[in-house]
Design an enzyme around this catalytic site. Structure first.
Site, PDB file in Angstrom:
ATOM      1  N   HIS A  31     -27.927  55.315  40.871  1.00 60.79           N
ATOM      2  CA  HIS A  31     -27.533  56.853  40.774  1.00 60.79           C
ATOM      3  C   HIS A  31     -25.927  57.043  40.715  1.00 60.79           C
ATOM      4  O   HIS A  31     -25.615  57.797  40.817  1.00 60.79           O
ATOM      5  CB  HIS A  31     -28.036  57.605  41.984  1.00 60.79           C
ATOM      6  CG  HIS A  31     -29.603  57.368  41.726  1.00 60.79           C
ATOM      7  ND1 HIS A  31     -30.415  58.112  40.853  1.00 60.79           N
ATOM      8  CD2 HIS A  31     -30.585  56.758  42.499  1.00 60.79           C
ATOM      9  CE1 HIS A  31     -31.689  57.777  41.190  1.00 60.79           C
ATOM     10  NE2 HIS A  31     -32.014  56.989  41.960  1.00 60.79           N
ATOM     11  N   ASP A  64     -26.656  63.221  44.304  1.00 61.51           N
ATOM     12  CA  ASP A  64     -26.716  64.247  45.298  1.00 61.51           C
ATOM     13  C   ASP A  64     -25.577  64.336  46.129  1.00 61.51           C
ATOM     14  O   ASP A  64     -25.649  64.887  47.268  1.00 61.51           O
ATOM     15  CB  ASP A  64     -27.891  63.489  46.370  1.00 61.51           C
ATOM     16  CG  ASP A  64     -27.399  62.298  46.814  1.00 61.51           C
ATOM     17  OD1 ASP A  64     -26.511  61.777  46.350  1.00 61.51           O
ATOM     18  OD2 ASP A  64     -28.168  61.690  47.619  1.00 61.51           O
ATOM     19  N   GLU A 111     -33.796  52.950  55.253  1.00 59.30           N
ATOM     20  CA  GLU A 111     -34.841  53.077  54.571  1.00 59.30           C
ATOM     21  C   GLU A 111     -35.290  51.895  53.726  1.00 59.30           C
ATOM     22  O   GLU A 111     -34.358  51.341  53.042  1.00 59.30           O
ATOM     23  CB  GLU A 111     -34.582  54.329  53.500  1.00 59.30           C
ATOM     24  CG  GLU A 111     -34.366  55.370  53.971  1.00 59.30           C
ATOM     25  CD  GLU A 111     -33.926  56.733  53.492  1.00 59.30           C
ATOM     26  OE1 GLU A 111     -33.979  56.584  51.982  1.00 59.30           O
ATOM     27  OE2 GLU A 111     -33.482  57.484  53.592  1.00 59.30           O
ATOM     28  N   ASP A 128     -40.104  54.654  52.482  1.00 63.90           N
ATOM     29  CA  ASP A 128     -39.925  55.711  51.275  1.00 63.90           C
ATOM     30  C   ASP A 128     -40.936  55.028  50.236  1.00 63.90           C
ATOM     31  O   ASP A 128     -41.918  55.538  50.216  1.00 63.90           O
ATOM     32  CB  ASP A 128     -38.347  55.700  50.903  1.00 63.90           C
ATOM     33  CG  ASP A 128     -38.185  56.774  49.514  1.00 63.90           C
ATOM     34  OD1 ASP A 128     -39.256  57.424  48.921  1.00 63.90           O
ATOM     35  OD2 ASP A 128     -36.960  56.591  49.027  1.00 63.90           O
ATOM     36  N   LYS A 180     -41.776  63.444  50.656  1.00 65.17           N
ATOM     37  CA  LYS A 180     -41.221  63.980  49.325  1.00 65.17           C
ATOM     38  C   LYS A 180     -42.394  64.767  48.831  1.00 65.17           C
ATOM     39  O   LYS A 180     -43.315  64.277  48.448  1.00 65.17           O
ATOM     40  CB  LYS A 180     -40.710  62.812  48.408  1.00 65.17           C
ATOM     41  CG  LYS A 180     -39.532  62.195  48.825  1.00 65.17           C
ATOM     42  CD  LYS A 180     -39.096  61.233  47.944  1.00 65.17           C
ATOM     43  CE  LYS A 180     -37.868  60.337  48.312  1.00 65.17           C
ATOM     44  NZ  LYS A 180     -37.456  59.052  47.291  1.00 65.17           N
ATOM     45  N   SER A 228     -37.425  65.211  52.725  1.00 62.03           N
ATOM     46  CA  SER A 228     -36.300  64.739  51.770  1.00 62.03           C
ATOM     47  C   SER A 228     -36.431  65.459  50.436  1.00 62.03           C
ATOM     48  O   SER A 228     -37.454  65.850  49.943  1.00 62.03           O
ATOM     49  CB  SER A 228     -36.545  63.176  51.541  1.00 62.03           C
ATOM     50  OG  SER A 228     -35.732  62.819  50.528  1.00 62.03           O
ATOM     51  N   ARG A 249     -35.014  65.252  46.463  1.00 61.98           N
ATOM     52  CA  ARG A 249     -35.376  64.513  45.380  1.00 61.98           C
ATOM     53  C   ARG A 249     -33.879  64.371  44.562  1.00 61.98           C
ATOM     54  O   ARG A 249     -33.116  65.229  44.715  1.00 61.98           O
ATOM     55  CB  ARG A 249     -36.450  64.704  44.302  1.00 61.98           C
ATOM     56  CG  ARG A 249     -37.850  64.918  44.910  1.00 61.98           C
ATOM     57  CD  ARG A 249     -38.062  63.597  45.693  1.00 61.98           C
ATOM     58  NE  ARG A 249     -37.915  62.320  44.970  1.00 61.98           N
ATOM     59  CZ  ARG A 249     -39.108  61.674  44.290  1.00 61.98           C
ATOM     60  NH1 ARG A 249     -40.411  62.240  44.163  1.00 61.98           N
ATOM     61  NH2 ARG A 249     -38.741  60.519  43.701  1.00 61.98           N
ATOM     62  N   LYS A 301     -33.435  65.265  54.782  1.00 66.20           N
ATOM     63  CA  LYS A 301     -32.205  64.631  53.892  1.00 66.20           C
ATOM     64  C   LYS A 301     -32.272  65.421  52.644  1.00 66.20           C
ATOM     65  O   LYS A 301     -33.032  65.307  51.883  1.00 66.20           O
ATOM     66  CB  LYS A 301     -32.826  63.411  53.615  1.00 66.20           C
ATOM     67  CG  LYS A 301     -31.989  62.232  52.777  1.00 66.20           C
ATOM     68  CD  LYS A 301     -32.505  61.050  52.464  1.00 66.20           C
ATOM     69  CE  LYS A 301     -31.684  60.234  51.619  1.00 66.20           C
ATOM     70  NZ  LYS A 301     -32.438  58.889  51.256  1.00 66.20           N
TER      71      LYS A 301
END
Length: 464
Positions: free
Chosen positions: A200, A252, A327, A352, A377, A404, A406, A428
């Site tokens: 990402h 993010d 995580e 996760d 999520k 969390s 996304r 988060k």
């Protein structure tokens, strides 16, 4: 039918009289407005229509937005989208036509809402969340919501939840807390993304993200200040070490400095050596990221009040840095080594990809002690009711819970209310940067202000 017969049939004379008497007792300065509102409250709320559209998420990829109509108002919700989907999570329905939005359009999901879900829910009371969610699950008939699409079902579920709160005239977090049977609202500790890595980011950091958790704050407002100040000090540190280009941000909002290109071998075998035998590994890229975050924290003066979390790590980090949360230290199917790592008791081990918010996998992880915290999520499971249920599972096992974001987010701040309502202890939502991330943090500020002296910040009890 005569006028009198009409009045008698609907008992309008009695209802109007009651409204007038109530206005007199209240000594209202605006009796017409008071009577109007009183009459409106006397009528039960029912769903009259559900209308959906295709909008774009924070990455410019289509997602679903819903407007749910009742006889008392219109309530909107939009759903986040994950970067990838796992085989154990609810299905995000997309059109697949490569000629339109590269196959990512969601017009099929929108059509399912407008033509199928709307018809099924019309006439239902929006306060009965369980029945609404179950009606959609029954209509879909598949285990992973692949017929109607989890994106379609979740958008409607959230909109209905907002309508239910409005009907009860309570804040959204209070309504969700009522649905879950929980009494005390708790402001969560924010896990701010400050450095992004992996696919990402475009840099060479081999972990997904490095986060900071202001557990030493007294209030959420103070925690947000700590996060923001650290983020901006980090920007200065990165500029000094990597130049202005290092201050570009990921999806993010985390910074993406071009950290050392030395390869970090994260293959399972080498990680196991490191965890079990404490052998030295070439962990330079992650250490470099942790070092600049630690330097930024030092500049704020909050050293003893901020902990660090990372997406992938090993024992050595927990020794040398104030690592409080990790995580997915292993592959999503590597139950054995996840169990062994969790058993070391080094820090919070968050599931996760290991869990995917799936109740069956959560049950297995609890039984095998493969982790000790759930990353929730909501689009992985698909309804508000099911999200509440898996959090209950985690809490009963004395796990931590992280609500969390996304990577594909919208400005919808539902997860902020959800985290407070369920007493998650942690949220988060990304960096203290980018509108769709900050929307969640700003909603938490509003909730804390509304709760006033009744507000409780999780703080040092973040793993409630």
């Amino acid at each position: 039918m005569s006028v009198q017969e009409y009045l008698d049939k609907h008992m309008l004379s009695r209802k109007i009289e009651d409204a007038v008497n109530a206005a007199v007792r209240a000594k209202t300065p605006d009796p017409v407005l008071f009577i109007s509102n009183h009459m409106k409250k006397a009528v039960s709320s029912v769903i009259t229509k559900v209308k959906a559209r295709q909008i774009l998420d924070s990455r410019g990829i289509p997602t679903v937005e819903v407007e749910l109509y009742t006889n008392k108002g219109v309530f909107r919700a939009s759903v986040p989208c994950g970067d990838s989907t796992g085989m154990y999570e609810a299905v995000e329905l997309r059109d697949g036509d490569k000629g339109t939005y590269l196959g990512n359009a969601v017009t099929k999901a929108v059509k399912n809402i407008n033509e199928k879900i709307s018809e099924a829910l019309v006439g239902m009371d929006p306060t009965v969340q369980l029945q609404i969610d179950q009606a959609m699950i029954d209509l879909d008939k598949t285990e992973k919501k692949s017929e109607l699409g989890a994106n379609a079902i979740l958008a409607v579920s959230i909109a209905a939840c907002r309508a239910g709160a409005a009907e009860k005239e309570v804040p959204l977090y209070k309504h969700i807390a009522d649905l879950s049977g929980k009494m005390n609202a708790i402001l969560p500790v924010p896990a701010f993304t400050v450095i992004s890595g992996g696919k990402h980011s475009g840099n060479s950091l081999p972990v997904q993200d490095i986060m900071i958790l202001p557990t030493g704050a007294v209030r959420f407002e103070e925690a947000l200040q700590m996060g923001s100040e650290t983020y901006h000090h980090l920007k200065a540190v990165i500029t000094e070490k990597f130049g202005a280009n290092g201050c570009n941000v990921g999806e993010d909002g985390g910074f993406v400095p071009d950290i050392s290109r030395q390869v970090l071998p994260l293959c399972l075998t080498i990680l196991v050596f490191h965890i079990i035998d404490q052998r030295t590994l070439p962990l330079t890229p992650v250490r470099e990221g942790l070092d600049i975050v630690r330097e930024a924290i030092g500049r704020t003066g909050y050293n003893d009040k901020i902990k660090i979390g990372i997406g992938v790590a090993a024992t050595e980090f927990c020794i040398d840095y104030p690592i409080a949360s990790i995580e997915d230290p292993f592959d999503k199917e590597d139950w054995e080594h996840s169990k062994r790592f969790c058993g070391l008791g080094l820090c919070q081990v968050v599931g996760d990809d290991l869990l995917m918010s799936n109740p069956k996998r959560i049950e297995r992880a609890i039984h095998e002690s493969a982790c000790n915290s759930l990353l929730l999520k909501i689009n992985q499971i698909g309804t508000v009711t099911e999200a509440v249920d898996v959090v209950k599972m985690a809490k009963e096992a004395h796990w931590g819970v992280v609500v969390s974001q996304r990577f594909g987010e919208t400005n919808d701040c539902f997860i902020a209310d959800l985290a407070v309502a369920l007493g998650a202890g942690q949220i988060k939502a990304g960096a203290p940067c980018r509108g769709e991330r900050v929307a969640k943090y700003n909603q938490l500020l509003r909730i804390e202000q509304e709760l006033s002296d009744q507000a409780v910040y999780a703080g040092e009890d973040w793993r409630l």
